[in-house]
Design a protein around this motif. Structure first.
Motif, short mmCIF file in Angstrom:
data_model
loop_
_atom_site.label_atom_id
_atom_site.label_comp_id
_atom_site.label_asym_id
_atom_site.label_seq_id
_atom_site.Cartn_x
_atom_site.Cartn_y
_atom_site.Cartn_z
N SER A 55 0.77 -1.23 0.14
CA SER A 55 0.06 0.14 -0.08
C SER A 55 0.80 1.49 0.03
CB SER A 55 -1.06 0.03 1.11
OG SER A 55 -1.96 -1.01 1.08
N TYR A 56 1.92 1.10 0.86
CA TYR A 56 2.93 2.48 0.92
C TYR A 56 3.62 2.68 -0.55
CZ TYR A 56 1.50 3.82 5.69
OH TYR A 56 1.12 4.29 6.72
N GLU A 57 4.10 1.23 -0.74
CA GLU A 57 4.63 1.43 -2.36
C GLU A 57 3.81 1.96 -3.48
OE1 GLU A 57 5.98 -2.61 -3.09
OE2 GLU A 57 7.37 -2.32 -1.50
N LEU A 58 2.42 1.79 -3.14
CA LEU A 58 1.47 2.44 -4.02
C LEU A 58 1.09 3.67 -3.78
CD1 LEU A 58 -0.77 -0.90 -4.67
CD2 LEU A 58 0.87 0.15 -6.28
N ASN A 59 1.90 4.47 -2.98
CA ASN A 59 1.76 5.81 -2.41
C ASN A 59 0.34 6.06 -1.68
OD1 ASN A 59 4.05 6.80 -3.78
ND2 ASN A 59 3.07 6.22 -5.58
N ALA A 60 -0.12 5.23 -0.96
CA ALA A 60 -0.93 5.38 0.19
C ALA A 60 -0.64 6.51 1.05
CB ALA A 60 -1.64 4.09 0.82
N ASN A 61 -1.61 7.19 1.50
CA ASN A 61 -1.00 8.46 2.47
C ASN A 61 -0.84 7.90 3.86
OD1 ASN A 61 -2.45 9.55 -0.01
ND2 ASN A 61 -1.03 11.17 0.93
N CYS A 62 -1.77 6.70 4.15
CA CYS A 62 -1.50 6.19 5.56
C CYS A 62 -2.24 4.86 5.55
CB CYS A 62 -2.15 7.17 6.63
SG CYS A 62 -3.88 7.25 6.95
N TYR A 63 -1.85 3.89 6.27
CA TYR A 63 -2.53 2.85 6.38
C TYR A 63 -3.11 2.53 7.95
CZ TYR A 63 -2.73 -2.38 5.61
OH TYR A 63 -3.12 -3.78 5.39
N ILE A 64 -4.29 1.89 8.13
CA ILE A 64 -4.77 1.74 9.24
C ILE A 64 -5.78 0.54 9.26
CG2 ILE A 64 -6.52 2.71 11.00
CD1 ILE A 64 -6.46 5.42 9.79
#
Length: 148
Positions: free
Chosen positions: A110-119
């Motif tokens: 998700s972060y590699e795909l540029n999500a701004n945050c993960y909850i």
């Protein structure tokens, strides 16, 4: 223009296939101190139609914020995230991944795909409501969102 958002509600797109989770999120956002309009869609294909203003969504407002579940029927959340972040007209919209998955691979991807945050969604209803409240306080009150 920093005061841009004070004159209109913040538009939020919720992409969530669980009606009970969507309902909790909607209730919480309705109680928010910051004016917002929450729009709910249940799958990835519909989310993209909404974001690209296609079909039934031709006249929908562009969201200021996307709250995205990963586990969706059909096109999953990571595919939606990939589409959003690779589209020059959509990529600036912050995407909050809100999911049941605690899998390290999902988090990294998700972060590699540029999500701004993960909850990760809490199981407990009180913790769930508190998490949505924190999300609101941060993303609606503290963060300066980009204007179009």
């Amino acid at each position: 223009m920093s005061s841009h958002y004070r004159f209109r509600p913040i538009e939020i797109l919720l992409v969530e296939d669980s009606p009970s989770d969507a309902n909790l999120i909607q209730i919480s956002f309705k109680q928010a101190k910051i004016a917002n309009n929450l729009h709910w869609v249940e799958d990835g294909e519909t989310a993209l139609d909404y974001l690209l203003q296609q079909g039934d969504y031709a006249n929908t407002p562009r969201p200021d914020l996307i709250v995205l579940d990963l586990n969706l029927p059909g096109m999953d959340g990571q595919e939606v995230l990939t589409s959003v972040k690779s589209d020059p007209t959509l990529k600036r919209i912050p995407v909050i991944v809100l999911t049941t998955s605690e899998d390290e691979e999902d988090i990294l991807k998700s972060y590699e795909l540029n999500a701004n945050c993960y909850i990760t969604k809490p199981i407990d209803i009180q913790q769930f409501m508190r998490m949505v409240q924190l999300l609101e306080e941060f993303w609606l009150a503290a963060v300066q969102l980009p204007s179009e």
